[in-house]
Write an enzyme that holds these catalytic residues in place. Structure first.
Site, PDB file in Angstrom:
ATOM      1  N   ASP A  91      44.987  44.717  38.993  1.00  0.00           N
ATOM      2  CA  ASP A  91      43.565  44.593  39.332  1.00  0.00           C
ATOM      3  C   ASP A  91      43.105  45.956  39.862  1.00  0.00           C
ATOM      4  O   ASP A  91      43.933  46.824  40.174  1.00  0.00           O
ATOM      5  CB  ASP A  91      43.384  43.518  40.429  1.00  0.00           C
ATOM      6  CG  ASP A  91      41.944  43.427  40.909  1.00  0.00           C
ATOM      7  OD1 ASP A  91      41.042  43.337  40.059  1.00  0.00           O
ATOM      8  OD2 ASP A  91      41.709  43.469  42.136  1.00  0.00           O
ATOM      9  N   SER A  92      41.809  46.097  40.028  1.00  0.00           N
ATOM     10  CA  SER A  92      41.267  47.337  40.581  1.00  0.00           C
ATOM     11  C   SER A  92      41.592  47.480  42.076  1.00  0.00           C
ATOM     12  O   SER A  92      41.399  48.542  42.643  1.00  0.00           O
ATOM     13  CB  SER A  92      39.750  47.355  40.392  1.00  0.00           C
ATOM     14  OG  SER A  92      39.191  46.186  40.966  1.00  0.00           O
ATOM     15  N   CYS A 145      41.731  41.205  36.713  1.00  0.00           N
ATOM     16  CA  CYS A 145      40.424  41.750  37.083  1.00  0.00           C
ATOM     17  C   CYS A 145      39.427  41.341  36.004  1.00  0.00           C
ATOM     18  O   CYS A 145      39.671  41.574  34.816  1.00  0.00           O
ATOM     19  CB  CYS A 145      40.552  43.269  37.162  1.00  0.00           C
ATOM     20  SG  CYS A 145      39.022  44.144  37.469  1.00  0.00           S
ATOM     21  N   ASN A 146      38.331  40.733  36.417  1.00  0.00           N
ATOM     22  CA  ASN A 146      37.337  40.282  35.438  1.00  0.00           C
ATOM     23  C   ASN A 146      36.709  41.461  34.710  1.00  0.00           C
ATOM     24  O   ASN A 146      36.482  41.412  33.505  1.00  0.00           O
ATOM     25  CB  ASN A 146      36.240  39.484  36.134  1.00  0.00           C
ATOM     26  CG  ASN A 146      36.735  38.151  36.642  1.00  0.00           C
ATOM     27  OD1 ASN A 146      36.474  37.122  36.056  1.00  0.00           O
ATOM     28  ND2 ASN A 146      37.491  38.158  37.736  1.00  0.00           N
ATOM     29  N   GLU A 193      35.301  41.751  51.392  1.00  0.00           N
ATOM     30  CA  GLU A 193      36.270  42.701  51.964  1.00  0.00           C
ATOM     31  C   GLU A 193      36.022  42.930  53.456  1.00  0.00           C
ATOM     32  O   GLU A 193      36.932  43.300  54.184  1.00  0.00           O
ATOM     33  CB  GLU A 193      36.282  44.008  51.159  1.00  0.00           C
ATOM     34  CG  GLU A 193      36.839  43.745  49.769  1.00  0.00           C
ATOM     35  CD  GLU A 193      37.360  44.952  49.029  1.00  0.00           C
ATOM     36  OE1 GLU A 193      37.347  46.064  49.577  1.00  0.00           O
ATOM     37  OE2 GLU A 193      37.808  44.761  47.878  1.00  0.00           O
ATOM     38  N   CYS A 215      34.480  37.013  39.084  1.00  0.00           N
ATOM     39  CA  CYS A 215      34.960  38.208  39.797  1.00  0.00           C
ATOM     40  C   CYS A 215      36.052  37.731  40.745  1.00  0.00           C
ATOM     41  O   CYS A 215      35.937  36.651  41.341  1.00  0.00           O
ATOM     42  CB  CYS A 215      33.821  38.854  40.569  1.00  0.00           C
ATOM     43  SG  CYS A 215      34.339  40.207  41.639  1.00  0.00           S
ATOM     44  N   THR A 216      37.080  38.566  40.876  1.00  0.00           N
ATOM     45  CA  THR A 216      38.250  38.179  41.664  1.00  0.00           C
ATOM     46  C   THR A 216      37.925  37.763  43.099  1.00  0.00           C
ATOM     47  O   THR A 216      38.634  36.953  43.695  1.00  0.00           O
ATOM     48  CB  THR A 216      39.222  39.370  41.741  1.00  0.00           C
ATOM     49  OG1 THR A 216      38.464  40.546  42.062  1.00  0.00           O
ATOM     50  CG2 THR A 216      39.951  39.563  40.444  1.00  0.00           C
ATOM     51  N   HIS A 217      36.873  38.369  43.663  1.00  0.00           N
ATOM     52  CA  HIS A 217      36.559  38.109  45.068  1.00  0.00           C
ATOM     53  C   HIS A 217      35.799  36.800  45.294  1.00  0.00           C
ATOM     54  O   HIS A 217      35.757  36.299  46.416  1.00  0.00           O
ATOM     55  CB  HIS A 217      35.705  39.240  45.642  1.00  0.00           C
ATOM     56  CG  HIS A 217      36.427  40.542  45.785  1.00  0.00           C
ATOM     57  ND1 HIS A 217      37.041  41.176  44.733  1.00  0.00           N
ATOM     58  CD2 HIS A 217      36.633  41.328  46.878  1.00  0.00           C
ATOM     59  CE1 HIS A 217      37.579  42.294  45.174  1.00  0.00           C
ATOM     60  NE2 HIS A 217      37.350  42.416  46.464  1.00  0.00           N
TER      61      HIS A 217
END
Ligand code: DGL
Length: 268
Positions: free
Chosen positions: A10-11, A73-74, A152, A184-186
């Site tokens: 992922d990023s 990661c999307n 985050e 999105c991952t978050h």
């Protein structure tokens, strides 16, 4: 039977939400995670750069002798999946198709919302995939870039998160969506706040969960599941700020991050 690890990238830390689902659904698999924390975010970058970074992440994992690669990661999945599939001779799995398939199957009225980074939404990857599974769907994509820093900061249950969600999601509510892809991952971390804003009748689709299900199926088809029923090994690599990754990662993974190393970006 194959006990080589599965590579996940992922990023940054967000892909840990995908790793967590993989740990749950494939509890005997050894996993190697790479987070490109030196170059996050990918979501506001050009296609060319996202492809280049994704290729470097995947090459790093390949050098660790992984048996399959999950693009957790999307943004990277939207832009670089086909490119990576052509470059590597092992299965490469992205999060878009599993998420799109699930959205197409859970909607009743055919009105589907997709939220993600600017690059993910602009690529139309989710929108197009969903239409392939459900031709008469009406799909509306909305970029929600502020959600990543909110998560985050650990503000997922705050007023800031709720007001931001109200602003971003108003158009989707107007379109009477009944399914929403958390692209999105978050965003799975913001699940509670998003649900509060869109209401109880909108089904939230978590591509991370669907991807782990697909991964299990694909490993089975290739006969490369690990049938060594022992405690698996989890290893983590990042390209910058390992201590931040360890600290924040716990919120994404719901687990301690033990074996963590930093690798130089130039070695990718
Ligand atoms: N991991 C990215 C995604 O799922 C979000 C963070 C970024 O922009 O790099 O799209």
């Amino acid at each position: 039977m194959d006990n080589r690890p599965i590579g996940i990238f992922d990023s940054g830390i967000g892909g840990l939400t995908v790793m967590r689902e993989i740990m749950e659904q494939l509890p005997y698999e050894n996993l190697i995670y790479f987070g490109d924390t030196a170059r996050i975010p990918y979501g506001s970058r050009s296609e060319q750069t996202i492809k280049k970074y994704s290729y470097q992440c995947a090459s790093f994992l390949k050098s660790k002798n992984v048996k399959a690669i999950v693009i957790a990661c999307n943004t990277a999945s939207s832009i670089a999946l086909d490119h990576l599939k052509n470059q590597f001779d092992i299965p490469v799995i992205g999060v878009i198709e599993p998420g799109a398939r699930s959205a197409a199957s859970v909607t009743k009225n055919g009105h589907i919302g997709v939220i993600g980074t600017t690059a993910t939404i602009n690529s139309s990857a989710y929108q197009e995939r969903i239409m392939e599974f459900k031709h008469d769907a009406e799909v509306i994509g909305i970029p929600c870039p502020l959600f990543v820093p909110i998560v985050e900061e650990g503000w997922e249950y705050s007023n800031v998160a709720e007001l931001t969600a109200e602003k971003y999601l108003a158009e989707l509510i107007e379109h009477d969506i009944d399914a929403l892809v958390l692209g999105c991952t978050h965003y799975p971390i913001l699940r509670y706040t998003i649900k509060k804003v869109v209401g109880p009748y909108v089904k939230l689709v978590n591509p991370a969960f669907e991807t782990a299900k697909d991964l299990k199926k694909i490993l089975g088809e290739f006969s490369i599941l690990n049938e060594n029923f022992e405690l698996p090994k989890y290893e983590y690599f990042v390209s910058d700020a390992p201590e931040r990754f360890r600290r924040l990662g716990g919120n994404f993974l719901k687990k301690e991050i033990d074996i963590l190393s930093e690798i130089a970006i130039d070695n990718l």
